[in-house]
Motif scaffolding. Sequence first.
Motif, PDB file in Angstrom:
ATOM      1  N   HIS A  15       0.843  -1.199   0.000  1.00  0.00           N
ATOM      2  CA  HIS A  15       0.000   0.000   0.000  1.00  0.00           C
ATOM      3  C   HIS A  15       0.875   1.245   0.000  1.00  0.00           C
ATOM      4  N   LEU A  16       0.655   2.104  -0.972  1.00  0.00           N
ATOM      5  CA  LEU A  16       1.442   3.321  -1.121  1.00  0.00           C
ATOM      6  C   LEU A  16       0.901   4.443  -0.246  1.00  0.00           C
ATOM      7  N   LEU A  17       1.770   5.041   0.568  1.00  0.00           N
ATOM      8  CA  LEU A  17       1.459   6.278   1.274  1.00  0.00           C
ATOM      9  C   LEU A  17       2.308   7.373   0.646  1.00  0.00           C
ATOM     10  N   SER A  18       1.655   8.272  -0.061  1.00  0.00           N
ATOM     11  CA  SER A  18       2.354   9.375  -0.697  1.00  0.00           C
ATOM     12  C   SER A  18       2.587  10.478   0.338  1.00  0.00           C
ATOM     13  N   ILE A  19       3.847  10.687   0.675  1.00  0.00           N
ATOM     14  CA  ILE A  19       4.186  11.665   1.710  1.00  0.00           C
ATOM     15  C   ILE A  19       4.122  13.070   1.134  1.00  0.00           C
ATOM     16  N   ARG A  20       3.495  13.954   1.891  1.00  0.00           N
ATOM     17  CA  ARG A  20       3.365  15.346   1.485  1.00  0.00           C
ATOM     18  C   ARG A  20       3.487  16.237   2.710  1.00  0.00           C
ATOM     19  N   ILE A  21       4.189  17.338   2.558  1.00  0.00           N
ATOM     20  CA  ILE A  21       4.273  18.324   3.631  1.00  0.00           C
ATOM     21  C   ILE A  21       3.777  19.647   3.068  1.00  0.00           C
ATOM     22  N   ASP A  22       2.675  20.139   3.598  1.00  0.00           N
ATOM     23  CA  ASP A  22       2.168  21.439   3.164  1.00  0.00           C
ATOM     24  C   ASP A  22       1.472  22.132   4.331  1.00  0.00           C
ATOM     25  N   ARG A  23       1.119  23.369   4.133  1.00  0.00           N
ATOM     26  CA  ARG A  23       0.456  24.137   5.195  1.00  0.00           C
ATOM     27  C   ARG A  23      -0.385  25.229   4.563  1.00  0.00           C
ATOM     28  N   LEU A  24      -1.601  25.410   5.075  1.00  0.00           N
ATOM     29  CA  LEU A  24      -2.459  26.475   4.580  1.00  0.00           C
ATOM     30  C   LEU A  24      -1.826  27.837   4.868  1.00  0.00           C
ATOM     31  N   ASN A  25      -1.952  28.745   3.911  1.00  0.00           N
ATOM     32  CA  ASN A  25      -1.470  30.107   4.129  1.00  0.00           C
ATOM     33  C   ASN A  25      -2.323  30.826   5.178  1.00  0.00           C
TER      34      ASN A  25
END
Length: 421
Positions: free
Chosen positions: A282-292
Amino acid sequence: MQTTGQLTGRQSGSVQIITTQCVIAGSGPGGLMLGLLLARAGVDVIVLEKHPDFLRDFRGDTVHPATLDIIDKLGLLDELLKVPHTQAPKLHAEIGGQNVTIADFSRLPVKCRFIAFMPQWDFLNFLAREANKLPNFRLVMSAKVTGLIENNGRIEGLMAETPAGITEIKAQLVVGADGRNSLVRAKAGLESTSFGAPSDVLWIRLSHQPEDPPYTMGHGGPRQGFVMVDRGEYWQCGYVVRKGSFAQVKEKGLEAFRQAVAEVSPLSPDRVEEITSWDEVHLLSIRIDRLNRWWRSGLLCIGDAAHAMSPIGGFGVNLAIQDAVAAANILAVPLRKGTLNDRHLMQVEKRRVFPTKAIQKIQLMMQSSSKKRRNSDVKRSGPPAFVKGIARWPILAHLAGRLVGMGVRREKLRSSLFKTR
């Protein structure tokens, strides 16, 4: 256990119209904790969950000491610890064949000096059961949010497809707690900044055998791009790969993948033969983001909906819980009194944006060495630099335990506000 509340309200044609004080989209740790706290503070709350249950694997299952402290302050700790779980007072990594402590929770200023590894569906079922005891809390499963209700620039509720039919829920506050792919934040037009992530994680299950390595409380930390979580009857294992490379991994074939896992796994090599098809990967696509900006008039995002985190350190669940506590502390009284305004929402973001930025910065620093390795012509092996540093200076394990266990800014309940009413 009953987890579904009934929505009742007036009908307008084929649409059911309901009015409440707060409606929360998403029943993950942050959404359910916020719903529980607001309900205990006397606020009428509806929480919507698009799935019929919580049974989804490969989700964060670390209940951190700071979260356990919140549960304790609510008087629910004894009941929570009856739920099957594994306690980890330390986290470990394997370096050069040696088991090294990389996070030690023994000096934390809380009652529970350990991480509780508990399947997230069990943790969510526990929160839902406790919240459902309150008359002003309703959790509605199989309820898919379809849009927001807006009037003169202010969000005044949302639309959802529920078991009762198309439903319009009007509320003083809409909370988006619906994860990193949040529909609420998309419909609200909130913009985010992405900070990238050099890796993805491939999750697999391997059986748990008596001869397996005796990691403290059954937890093995990062070992050259491989993590293990003891689920009792099996290991939940994560194999870290370069971002976007899953298709290439599959092209090399399942046998090559099994061999790659065997090379970094501390389990016996024959264990990887249990991986019989790509359906078990199972693929977990890692992402790091934050709302402005985390809010609009009448709307607030928390947890992954406001800031997607890397799974490194297991910070996501704890951050979402801390967001919920801060939001409840600030918003409960104005919601109950009907005096909520933009200033209150701004206060929540101001309170939580610093710890979010700090943790994301740390995660990006921890991942930077992996990025340098990918861009280097020299193939290197071994654990990340930060793990080597902790192995060299054991006192750093206590500092890491403080960071992982408590976070950057620990939120404390205003206990008088959240007594059972």
